[in-house]
Design a protein around this motif. Structure first.
Motif, mmCIF file in Angstrom:
data_model
loop_
_atom_site.group_PDB
_atom_site.id
_atom_site.type_symbol
_atom_site.label_atom_id
_atom_site.label_comp_id
_atom_site.label_asym_id
_atom_site.label_seq_id
_atom_site.Cartn_x
_atom_site.Cartn_y
_atom_site.Cartn_z
ATOM 1 N N LYS B 3 -7.656 2.925 9.522
ATOM 2 C CA LYS B 3 -7.151 1.903 8.594
ATOM 3 C C LYS B 3 -5.962 1.173 9.219
ATOM 4 C CE LYS B 3 -8.324 3.706 4.014
ATOM 5 N NZ LYS B 3 -7.714 4.164 2.754
ATOM 6 N N TYR B 153 -9.600 -12.025 -3.683
ATOM 7 C CA TYR B 153 -10.145 -10.727 -3.298
ATOM 8 C C TYR B 153 -11.658 -10.786 -3.040
ATOM 9 C CZ TYR B 153 -5.516 -8.995 -4.360
ATOM 10 O OH TYR B 153 -4.163 -8.798 -4.357
ATOM 11 N N ARG B 197 -3.918 -5.210 0.601
ATOM 12 C CA ARG B 197 -4.994 -4.837 -0.312
ATOM 13 C C ARG B 197 -6.356 -5.272 0.231
ATOM 14 N NH1 ARG B 197 -5.135 -5.441 -6.805
ATOM 15 N NH2 ARG B 197 -7.383 -5.329 -7.085
ATOM 16 N N GLY B 200 -7.454 -3.132 3.085
ATOM 17 C CA GLY B 200 -7.430 -1.697 2.810
ATOM 18 C C GLY B 200 -6.476 -0.960 3.721
ATOM 19 N N SER B 202 -3.552 1.300 5.367
ATOM 20 C CA SER B 202 -3.028 2.649 5.107
ATOM 21 C C SER B 202 -1.551 2.561 4.739
ATOM 22 C CB SER B 202 -3.186 3.526 6.341
ATOM 23 O OG SER B 202 -2.430 2.991 7.419
ATOM 24 N N GLU B 257 -4.043 0.368 -5.624
ATOM 25 C CA GLU B 257 -4.710 0.940 -4.450
ATOM 26 C C GLU B 257 -3.928 2.117 -3.879
ATOM 27 O OE1 GLU B 257 -7.629 -0.824 -3.805
ATOM 28 O OE2 GLU B 257 -6.918 -1.856 -5.598
#
Lengths: 443, 443
Positions: B3, B153, B197, B200, B202, B257
């Motif tokens: 990530k 998104y 976001r 994704g 980390s 998230e």
């Protein structure tokens, strides 16, 4: 002529002839005690039924065409016993015949109930040799059954003009159609307060069977100290929460006039009791805290919504929802993204769920939930207003007792702090608060 | 593939070529730092004017048909200075010609302002050898100018699909008509959060010129300790009150998230900074209190009305009045016969008087008044949730410093307590609260 003292005697102070004798001694002990407001006879023994309750039963039996003779006999026995005990020669039968006649003509429950005070007033007026005045001539209600202050303080006041000494039964007055209307339970306290205002009393003595208010509930705290002086405002904050010695509206008629109320004990008349005064009269001797009260079973609805206070309609929508369910909002602590609605114990769980459903639809919260079984405890005292240490003492006491504080609200009334805790902690918390303030010292 | 980490650099981190070099070192120090969001160049020296401000002035001068050449020269100097310092051969003139062309065609202030980030992005992408992506292709606003999460998104996310390494300027995006729309000041923080976001991430590293948040305002408390870990929720409670290092909406895209944000210092990259995480990730090491913040100049409207909570429409009427004046209600502590409305500092005194007049007419209070110059201080910390001693420690500290506490509100958010004091006590109170918790120990 010196300003009069109005004296009101509760049911236990007039339960039997022994009590009547004490009352006479009290009234005659001060020539200013010129207006006397009696309740109906209370219980002489714990197992007794109160006369007012017997009267309700009498009315029920009469209207259901059942045999009421035994109940009537019991009521007569109470009054005749008093009359005999105080050496009064009076035939009460015509009074009872009159009650039965009125019942036959469809008299209301309120009329029947009011006869307890009425008959006690008849006896007491003869015993004291005071004029008897029926409160129907003084205390008025409007067509909706609400107390009519304007009529009472004009027409009612005229009736007492020039009256030197009088017994005026408590608890009731007249509707515009002349029928009897009663106050809520304990309403004789209100009658005494209204009479005090009408006659411009220097003092309203409210005689009961306790020597005034206690700082905390004696069922929880062992032998709590008494409250010697309390302001109207402090009493309001306390009466709200706990059981009350005085009808919680009784202070309103006298507050604006600044007439003090003295809660006294008929069985220990030398005890100073509790004096209820306006703030200014509290003086420098006001103690740190005045009293502690509380109540269990509140429900808290907890709402999270990011930046809720920037949605300017948010609070209004919430309040409209509560209003639509006819709910009292008790308190509403808030933070930046969350708000709690504290509602009282009369709201059943299914209704809470319905309210939450409505809030979800209308206010679109990020999350919402509720907690039952929350107790609120209020610590009251004018002395805390300028003492920054009050909160420190309070929370140190609660921390030592390992009580988890869930809510704190202070800042609206300057005379109290409200804390919320779990119902299970209630008794321990009350004891902890009492201990910490009794052992602490005001800085 | 692991990530990615999204890294956002603030203006001071990109103020000149020396800072660019530090940024490159940071980005290249971890191969996961694949998405870079730059701000416009900030000040190299305190007396500098920021590029964004120069761009605003340029736009003003251009539209007023005044000589803008000097300002344009200054802007060019900043960027050319950076390019030169980092050894980048690039002709920026075509970019500036394009800006002037757009201005000639009536470009908005927001377009002009956004060029600060845009040009910095161009330089940084070439310097890092990362793809340059214009945020107009990723971040979308609706016709009303609100951030369009859905489009961003979906469509924006598609644009980043398969992108390995990119520089995406902060602060702006596109309206439905393709024109530039900017976030509010500090909005590059938001861009970084949105990108985190989308990809994704980390971790979202937000690089600034400080090593994270401090427990209290360093202008008031001497060398306060830093905050090593804080939850999103705690940060919300703090950001509300005080000045903010991070845009106060920047946590929203990543909260759901659970992507942590790490506030880091470009000038001291080895410092751990502050880690912003979800509640669950706080772990057992959560300290007693996390931070202290506050704000002055609140106004409190104080209303007394006997039995106000039994007037079921009372609260709704109050809220409707505030709504009609477009007022934010901050808090509303209440007691049995009284309620306080705490409103913020933007409300001028004449309006407060108008509001009071309306409340008098509509809610018929027994009395009403207001106090200005009230400060609110919030003490925040998950650690206090199950610690009954927090309040004790807090109020003991305030009492020792002789601070008169006027308001207390706790119970909505479980992570904070709010106290109200006089503005004059503000600095002393902040210091007292800091001292008492730093010297105290969690029970």
């Amino acid at each position: 002529m010196e300003k009069p003292i109005v004296v009101k005697f509760g049911g236990s102070s007039l339960a039997n002839s022994e009590q009547f004798k004490k009352v006479k001694n009290i009234v005659e002990g001060d020539s200013r005690r010129r207006f006397v407001v009696p309740s109906a006879p209370g219980k002489s023994y714990p197992d007794d039924t109160k006369v007012t309750d017997l009267l309700y039963i009498l009315e029920d039996l009469y209207k259901l065409e059942q045999d009421y003779s035994k109940v009537l006999e019991n009521i007569k026995t109470v009054y005749n016993g008093i009359a005999e005990g105080i050496g009064l020669t009076i035939d009460l039968d015509p009074y009872f015949d009159e009650i039965l006649k009125e019942l036959g003509e469809g008299a209301s429950k309120e009329f029947t109930a009011s006869r307890g005070e009425y008959l006690n007033g008849i006896l007491l007026s003869k015993y004291l040799d005071y004029e008897f005045i029926d409160p129907k001539e003084i205390i008025f209600f409007d067509t909706k059954g609400n107390f009519d202050a304007e009529m009472t303080y004009t027409i009612g006041a005229k009736r007492l003009d020039g009256v030197e000494k009088a017994v005026i039964p408590g608890f009731y007055g007249a509707l515009p159609n002349g029928k009897v209307k009663t106050f809520s339970r304990g309403g004789s306290d209100l009658t005494g307060s209204i009479i005090s205002r009408i006659v411009g009393a220097s003092l309203y003595e409210n005689w009961t069977d306790v020597s005034g208010f206690l700082i905390a509930d004696p069922r929880i705290v062992h032998k709590p100290k008494g409250i010697s002086k309390i302001s109207y405002k402090e009493l309001r904050e306390l009466s709200y929460m706990g059981a009350s010695i005085l009808h919680d509206e009784a202070i309103f008629p006298v507050t604006s006039e600044g007439i003090p109320i003295n809660i006294k004990n008929t069985n220990a008349p030398e005890d100073p009791g509790t004096l209820i005064v306006d703030e200014e009269s509290l003086g420098e001797d006001s103690t740190w805290i005045t009293g502690i009260a509380g109540r269990k079973n509140f429900t808290v609805i907890y709402i999270e919504k990011v930046k809720l206070n920037q949605d300017k309609g948010f609070h209004r929508k919430l309040m409209s929802i509560l209003e639509s369910y006819d709910i009292y909002l008790e308190h509403m602590p808030s933070s930046i993204d969350s708000i709690s609605l504290i509602i009282n114990d009369n709201v059943e769980e299914p209704m809470v769920k319905d309210i939450i459903q409505d809030i979800k639809i209308i206010c679109k919260p990020d999350s919402i939930g509720y907690t039952k079984n929350i107790s609120l405890i209020t610590v009251v005292g004018h002395g805390m207003k300028n003492t920054s240490g009050t909160s420190a003492t309070l929370f140190t006491g609660l921390a030592k007792a390992d009580i988890n504080v869930k809510l704190i609200i202070q800042g609206s009334s300057e005379v109290n702090i409200i804390v919320g805790i779990a119902d299970d902690d209630y008794e321990n918390a009350i004891r902890a608060v009492y201990e910490t303030f009794m052992n602490g010292h005001k800085e």
